[in-house]
Enzyme design. Structure first.
Site, PDB file in Angstrom:
ATOM      1  N   ARG A 145      52.660 -52.283  47.952  1.00  0.00           N
ATOM      2  CA  ARG A 145      52.704 -50.343  47.786  1.00  0.00           C
ATOM      3  C   ARG A 145      54.226 -50.501  48.141  1.00  0.00           C
ATOM      4  NH1 ARG A 145      48.820 -46.885  45.970  1.00  0.00           N
ATOM      5  NH2 ARG A 145      50.616 -45.649  45.746  1.00  0.00           N
ATOM      6  N   ARG A 158      51.392 -35.577  43.886  1.00  0.00           N
ATOM      7  CA  ARG A 158      49.687 -36.790  43.748  1.00  0.00           C
ATOM      8  C   ARG A 158      49.373 -34.904  43.848  1.00  0.00           C
ATOM      9  NH1 ARG A 158      46.074 -40.105  47.447  1.00  0.00           N
ATOM     10  NH2 ARG A 158      47.255 -41.621  46.448  1.00  0.00           N
ATOM     11  N   GLN A 191      50.680 -47.566  41.868  1.00  0.00           N
ATOM     12  CA  GLN A 191      49.293 -48.883  42.048  1.00  0.00           C
ATOM     13  C   GLN A 191      49.310 -49.514  41.692  1.00  0.00           C
ATOM     14  OE1 GLN A 191      46.590 -48.071  44.966  1.00  0.00           O
ATOM     15  NE2 GLN A 191      46.563 -50.770  44.695  1.00  0.00           N
ATOM     16  N   ASP A 213      36.811 -49.646  42.007  1.00  0.00           N
ATOM     17  CA  ASP A 213      37.690 -48.909  42.544  1.00  0.00           C
ATOM     18  C   ASP A 213      36.593 -48.302  43.219  1.00  0.00           C
ATOM     19  OD1 ASP A 213      39.383 -46.805  43.471  1.00  0.00           O
ATOM     20  OD2 ASP A 213      39.495 -45.966  41.677  1.00  0.00           O
ATOM     21  N   HIS A 216      47.425 -43.614  38.287  1.00  0.00           N
ATOM     22  CA  HIS A 216      48.475 -43.781  39.485  1.00  0.00           C
ATOM     23  C   HIS A 216      48.990 -45.141  39.274  1.00  0.00           C
ATOM     24  CE1 HIS A 216      47.964 -44.307  43.803  1.00  0.00           C
ATOM     25  NE2 HIS A 216      47.178 -44.795  43.926  1.00  0.00           N
TER      26      HIS A 216
END
Ligand code: CP
Ligand code: NVA
Length: 309
Positions: free
Chosen positions: A289, A100, A130, A220, A127
């Site tokens: 996830r 990340r 996700q 988001d 991402h």
């Protein structure tokens, strides 16, 4: 495929395979627990993380391996060792690297120099883990994906980009409503259009147009990690009309669910009434996830556990 740096590294079949395996791991969490026995996966995080870090570490453990999580201050990278040298050396120890960071080019450089799979755990641009969990969640609710529609409302982010690419591969329609100045990267838009498996891609500045007929409404944060904090006031001013409210949800398709990658800011991009209300699936989405991380590690590592010298 050696790495997962963005969703379009996958074919539509790869993506379906990952979603199917994630469903399997959801039902059988400790299946394949010998896969990574005696092996390590390095997790290198230069930004904070709750979901990605803990789900990835847990996924490695569930597959029988050992996660090693480090930040920039703990590696010689922080003192100027090159990405290429770091990737070269780490490939002799770890069987995969989960990263990340900020600039997408850092992850690409790492992947080019690494002899083991590299997984993007969030960059400024993408991402992918996700988006896979997002599609898994929608598929659980809707039963299938082709022909369904997601509406993304707010500021376009890394999450938006991966969602656009995932929607393209899955044959989902996606409508993205942003104010001027906060639209998706045109290169991602072009890629999503090029790879579209039949769904529509609409970019608009009208959130009500975007949610029409949507099966899921997604938002988001307005200020992502890495965005300059001094932009906050301007972003709040531009994005307040894009808050996901009960009124906006009511304008979506019947039974539409609310999705958010989390962390969320109640009262900014979404009202508490919506995120804590009956249409919200955000905690299921977050839970997904973990099986997604298991599925991705399995797919990238089962192919070649020999590493490389
Ligand atoms: N959604 C997500 O990636 O959350 P974290 O930043 O907590 O990992
Ligand atoms: N767009 C957000 C997502 C966090 C998971 C960020 O990059 O901060």
């Amino acid at each position: 495929m050696k790495d997962l740096l963005r969703i379009v590294d996958l074919t539509p079949d790869d993506m379906t395979h990952l979603l199917d395996r994630a469903d399997h791991f959801q039902r059988h969490p400790l299946d394949s627990r010998e896969l990574l026995a005696g092996r390590t996966v390095l997790l290198y995080f230069t930004k904070p993380s709750t979901r990605t870090r803990i789900s990835s570490e847990t996924a490695v453990v569930r597959l029988g391996g050992t996660p090693l999580t480090v930040g920039p201050a703990e590696l010689q990278l922080g003192r100027g060792e090159t990405i290429a040298d770091t990737a070269h050396v780490v490939s002799s120890y770890a069987d995969a690297v989960v990263i990340r960071t900020f600039d997408d080019e850092e992850v690409r450089s790492f992947a080019r120099a690494a002899r083991v799979p590299v997984i993007n755990a969030l960059t400024d641009g993408h991402h992918p883990l996700q988006a896979l969990a997002d599609l898994m969640t929608l598929r659980e609710v809707a039963g299938d994906l082709p022909g369904r529609k997601i509406a993304y409302i707010g500021a376009a982010t890394n999450v938006t980009h991966s969602l656009m690419e995932a929607a393209a591969l899955a044959g989902l329609s996606i409508a993205v409503a942003t104010p001027a100045g906060y639209a998706p990267d045109p290169a991602v838009e072009a890629m999503a259009r090029k790879l579209s498996a039949g769904g529509e891609l609409l970019l608009t500045d009208d959130p009500y147009e975007a949610v029409e007929g949507a099966d899921a409404v997604y938002t988001d944060v307005w200020l992502s990690m890495g965005d300059p904090p001094e932009e906050k006031a301007a972003r709040v001013a531009a994005l307040t009309p894009y808050q996901v409210t009960a009124g906006l949800m009511a304008a979506a398709g019947p039974g539409a669910i609310f999705l958010h990658c989390l962390p969320a800011h109640r009262g900014e991009e979404v009202t508490a009434e919506v995120i804590d209300g009956p249409s919200s699936r955000v905690f299921r989405q977050a839970a997904n996830r973990l099986p997604i991380a298991q599925a991705v590690l399995e797919a990238l590592l089962a192919r070649d556990l020999a590493g490389a010298l």
